[in-house]
Motif scaffolding. Structure first.
Motif, PDB file in Angstrom:
ATOM      1  N   SER A 148     -35.401  60.093 -41.875  1.00  0.00           N
ATOM      2  CA  SER A 148     -35.641  58.915 -41.501  1.00  0.00           C
ATOM      3  C   SER A 148     -36.573  58.831 -40.085  1.00  0.00           C
ATOM      4  N   TYR A 149     -37.379  57.619 -39.944  1.00  0.00           N
ATOM      5  CA  TYR A 149     -38.094  57.647 -38.923  1.00  0.00           C
ATOM      6  C   TYR A 149     -37.534  56.776 -37.821  1.00  0.00           C
ATOM      7  N   LEU A 150     -36.450  56.325 -38.150  1.00  0.00           N
ATOM      8  CA  LEU A 150     -35.638  55.234 -37.098  1.00  0.00           C
ATOM      9  C   LEU A 150     -35.154  55.870 -36.002  1.00  0.00           C
ATOM     10  N   PHE A 151     -35.138  55.291 -34.938  1.00  0.00           N
ATOM     11  CA  PHE A 151     -34.525  55.607 -33.698  1.00  0.00           C
ATOM     12  C   PHE A 151     -33.186  55.225 -33.493  1.00  0.00           C
ATOM     13  N   PHE A 152     -31.894  56.011 -33.903  1.00  0.00           N
ATOM     14  CA  PHE A 152     -30.638  55.530 -33.824  1.00  0.00           C
ATOM     15  C   PHE A 152     -30.211  55.575 -32.326  1.00  0.00           C
ATOM     16  N   GLN A 153     -29.872  54.555 -31.701  1.00  0.00           N
ATOM     17  CA  GLN A 153     -29.321  54.318 -30.465  1.00  0.00           C
ATOM     18  C   GLN A 153     -27.850  54.548 -30.612  1.00  0.00           C
ATOM     19  N   LYS A 154     -27.234  54.192 -31.329  1.00  0.00           N
ATOM     20  CA  LYS A 154     -25.715  54.313 -31.691  1.00  0.00           C
ATOM     21  C   LYS A 154     -25.370  54.739 -33.430  1.00  0.00           C
ATOM     22  N   PHE A 155     -24.319  55.561 -33.558  1.00  0.00           N
ATOM     23  CA  PHE A 155     -23.980  55.561 -34.848  1.00  0.00           C
ATOM     24  C   PHE A 155     -22.288  55.848 -34.587  1.00  0.00           C
ATOM     25  N   ALA A 156     -21.529  55.443 -35.850  1.00  0.00           N
ATOM     26  CA  ALA A 156     -20.304  55.808 -36.073  1.00  0.00           C
ATOM     27  C   ALA A 156     -19.958  55.775 -37.643  1.00  0.00           C
ATOM     28  N   ALA A 157     -19.278  56.763 -37.957  1.00  0.00           N
ATOM     29  CA  ALA A 157     -18.463  56.452 -39.526  1.00  0.00           C
ATOM     30  C   ALA A 157     -17.318  56.997 -39.487  1.00  0.00           C
ATOM     31  N   HIS A 174     -26.415  45.728 -33.616  1.00  0.00           N
ATOM     32  CA  HIS A 174     -25.434  46.450 -34.347  1.00  0.00           C
ATOM     33  C   HIS A 174     -25.174  46.019 -35.526  1.00  0.00           C
ATOM     34  N   SER A 175     -25.081  46.949 -36.602  1.00  0.00           N
ATOM     35  CA  SER A 175     -25.017  46.772 -38.046  1.00  0.00           C
ATOM     36  C   SER A 175     -23.979  47.590 -38.725  1.00  0.00           C
ATOM     37  N   HIS A 176     -23.501  47.455 -39.986  1.00  0.00           N
ATOM     38  CA  HIS A 176     -22.470  48.198 -40.591  1.00  0.00           C
ATOM     39  C   HIS A 176     -22.500  48.077 -41.981  1.00  0.00           C
ATOM     40  N   HIS A 177     -22.152  49.098 -42.847  1.00  0.00           N
ATOM     41  CA  HIS A 177     -21.863  49.109 -44.276  1.00  0.00           C
ATOM     42  C   HIS A 177     -20.871  49.872 -44.667  1.00  0.00           C
ATOM     43  N   PHE A 199     -19.956  52.841 -42.150  1.00  0.00           N
ATOM     44  CA  PHE A 199     -20.920  53.423 -41.207  1.00  0.00           C
ATOM     45  C   PHE A 199     -21.608  52.459 -40.389  1.00  0.00           C
ATOM     46  N   SER A 200     -21.306  52.371 -39.182  1.00  0.00           N
ATOM     47  CA  SER A 200     -21.841  51.490 -38.157  1.00  0.00           C
ATOM     48  C   SER A 200     -23.152  52.104 -37.269  1.00  0.00           C
ATOM     49  N   PHE A 201     -24.021  51.226 -37.133  1.00  0.00           N
ATOM     50  CA  PHE A 201     -25.257  51.700 -36.275  1.00  0.00           C
ATOM     51  C   PHE A 201     -26.168  50.784 -35.625  1.00  0.00           C
ATOM     52  N   THR A 202     -26.804  51.189 -34.707  1.00  0.00           N
ATOM     53  CA  THR A 202     -27.972  50.246 -34.080  1.00  0.00           C
ATOM     54  C   THR A 202     -29.126  51.279 -34.258  1.00  0.00           C
ATOM     55  N   THR A 203     -30.342  50.600 -34.787  1.00  0.00           N
ATOM     56  CA  THR A 203     -31.529  51.079 -34.724  1.00  0.00           C
ATOM     57  C   THR A 203     -32.634  50.334 -34.226  1.00  0.00           C
ATOM     58  N   VAL A 204     -33.855  51.135 -33.854  1.00  0.00           N
ATOM     59  CA  VAL A 204     -35.057  50.259 -33.586  1.00  0.00           C
ATOM     60  C   VAL A 204     -36.209  51.194 -33.809  1.00  0.00           C
ATOM     61  N   VAL A 259     -21.146  54.649 -55.206  1.00  0.00           N
ATOM     62  CA  VAL A 259     -22.542  54.756 -54.668  1.00  0.00           C
ATOM     63  C   VAL A 259     -23.035  53.371 -54.618  1.00  0.00           C
ATOM     64  N   THR A 260     -23.210  53.299 -53.196  1.00  0.00           N
ATOM     65  CA  THR A 260     -23.767  51.905 -52.926  1.00  0.00           C
ATOM     66  C   THR A 260     -25.166  52.240 -51.975  1.00  0.00           C
ATOM     67  N   HIS A 261     -26.304  51.080 -52.211  1.00  0.00           N
ATOM     68  CA  HIS A 261     -27.319  51.059 -51.359  1.00  0.00           C
ATOM     69  C   HIS A 261     -27.314  49.951 -50.365  1.00  0.00           C
ATOM     70  N   PHE A 262     -28.011  50.470 -49.243  1.00  0.00           N
ATOM     71  CA  PHE A 262     -27.705  49.145 -48.265  1.00  0.00           C
ATOM     72  C   PHE A 262     -29.244  49.520 -47.296  1.00  0.00           C
ATOM     73  N   ASP A 263     -29.739  48.609 -46.825  1.00  0.00           N
ATOM     74  CA  ASP A 263     -30.990  48.540 -45.789  1.00  0.00           C
ATOM     75  C   ASP A 263     -30.495  48.633 -44.424  1.00  0.00           C
ATOM     76  N   VAL A 264     -31.045  49.875 -43.897  1.00  0.00           N
ATOM     77  CA  VAL A 264     -31.246  50.076 -42.307  1.00  0.00           C
ATOM     78  C   VAL A 264     -32.348  49.396 -41.635  1.00  0.00           C
ATOM     79  N   LYS A 265     -32.104  48.369 -40.898  1.00  0.00           N
ATOM     80  CA  LYS A 265     -33.356  47.486 -40.323  1.00  0.00           C
ATOM     81  C   LYS A 265     -33.284  47.994 -38.742  1.00  0.00           C
ATOM     82  N   PRO A 266     -34.487  48.218 -38.319  1.00  0.00           N
ATOM     83  CA  PRO A 266     -34.682  48.150 -37.056  1.00  0.00           C
ATOM     84  C   PRO A 266     -34.546  47.033 -35.989  1.00  0.00           C
ATOM     85  N   SER A 267     -33.477  46.669 -35.992  1.00  0.00           N
ATOM     86  CA  SER A 267     -33.631  45.229 -35.352  1.00  0.00           C
ATOM     87  C   SER A 267     -33.027  45.496 -33.584  1.00  0.00           C
TER      88      SER A 267
END
Length: 148
Positions: free
Chosen positions: A84-93, A35-38, A49-54, A24-32
């Motif tokens: 979540s209140y974030l707007f995911f432009q992309k995601f992949a896992a 492209h980010s991943h964990h 888990f890869s994602f892009t959020t705003v 179990v790991t925790h990570f921040d999803v930032k609305p920047s």
């Protein structure tokens, strides 16, 4: 003495079977908008888990990887306790090198299977179909094959 040894062996086996360690790991999803991943691993299984959020603000997310009794692996990526209140432009896992058997994705409700696609070891959003909302994703691999 022999009875005590049998009880000890049975107790140890029960502990191994019932109490496998999950990762179990925790990570921040930032609305920047970047492209980010964990990623995290459990034994030979790696979940990415890869994602892009705003929109919105940073959110604490959690990734859990566990081995199931049938030797399949489950990876759960979620915002625990809240949507979540974030707007995911992309995601992949992905479950690296393990064929995906099932996917469940949620926002306020379960996502339609038309919003994502599965390709062997990866699940990803579908452009034009994904409605940009995600709060939990669970992918389970097919059971590992036993070597002969």
């Amino acid at each position: 003495m022999e009875l005590h040894l049998e009880v000890l062996v049975i107790s140890c086996l029960a502990a191994v079977v019932c109490c496998r360690a999950d990762s179990v790991t925790h990570f921040d999803v930032k609305p920047s908008g970047q492209h980010s991943h964990h990623s995290a691993s459990l034994g030979s299984a790696t979940c990415v888990f890869s994602f892009t959020t705003v929109g919105g603000t940073n959110e604490d997310w959690q990734m859990t990887i566990k081995e199931n009794g049938d030797k399949s692996v489950t990876c759960i990526v979620e915002r625990p306790m809240k949507g979540s209140y974030l707007f995911f432009q992309k995601f992949a896992a992905s479950l690296t090198g393990m064929e995906i058997a099932s996917v469940e994705a949620y926002a306020k409700n379960q996502l339609s299977s038309s919003e994502y696609k599965v390709d062997f070891d990866t699940v990803a959003h579908v452009d034009g179909q994904f409605k940009s909302a995600l709060s939990a994703l669970m992918i389970t691999s097919k059971p590992a094959r036993k070597e002969l």
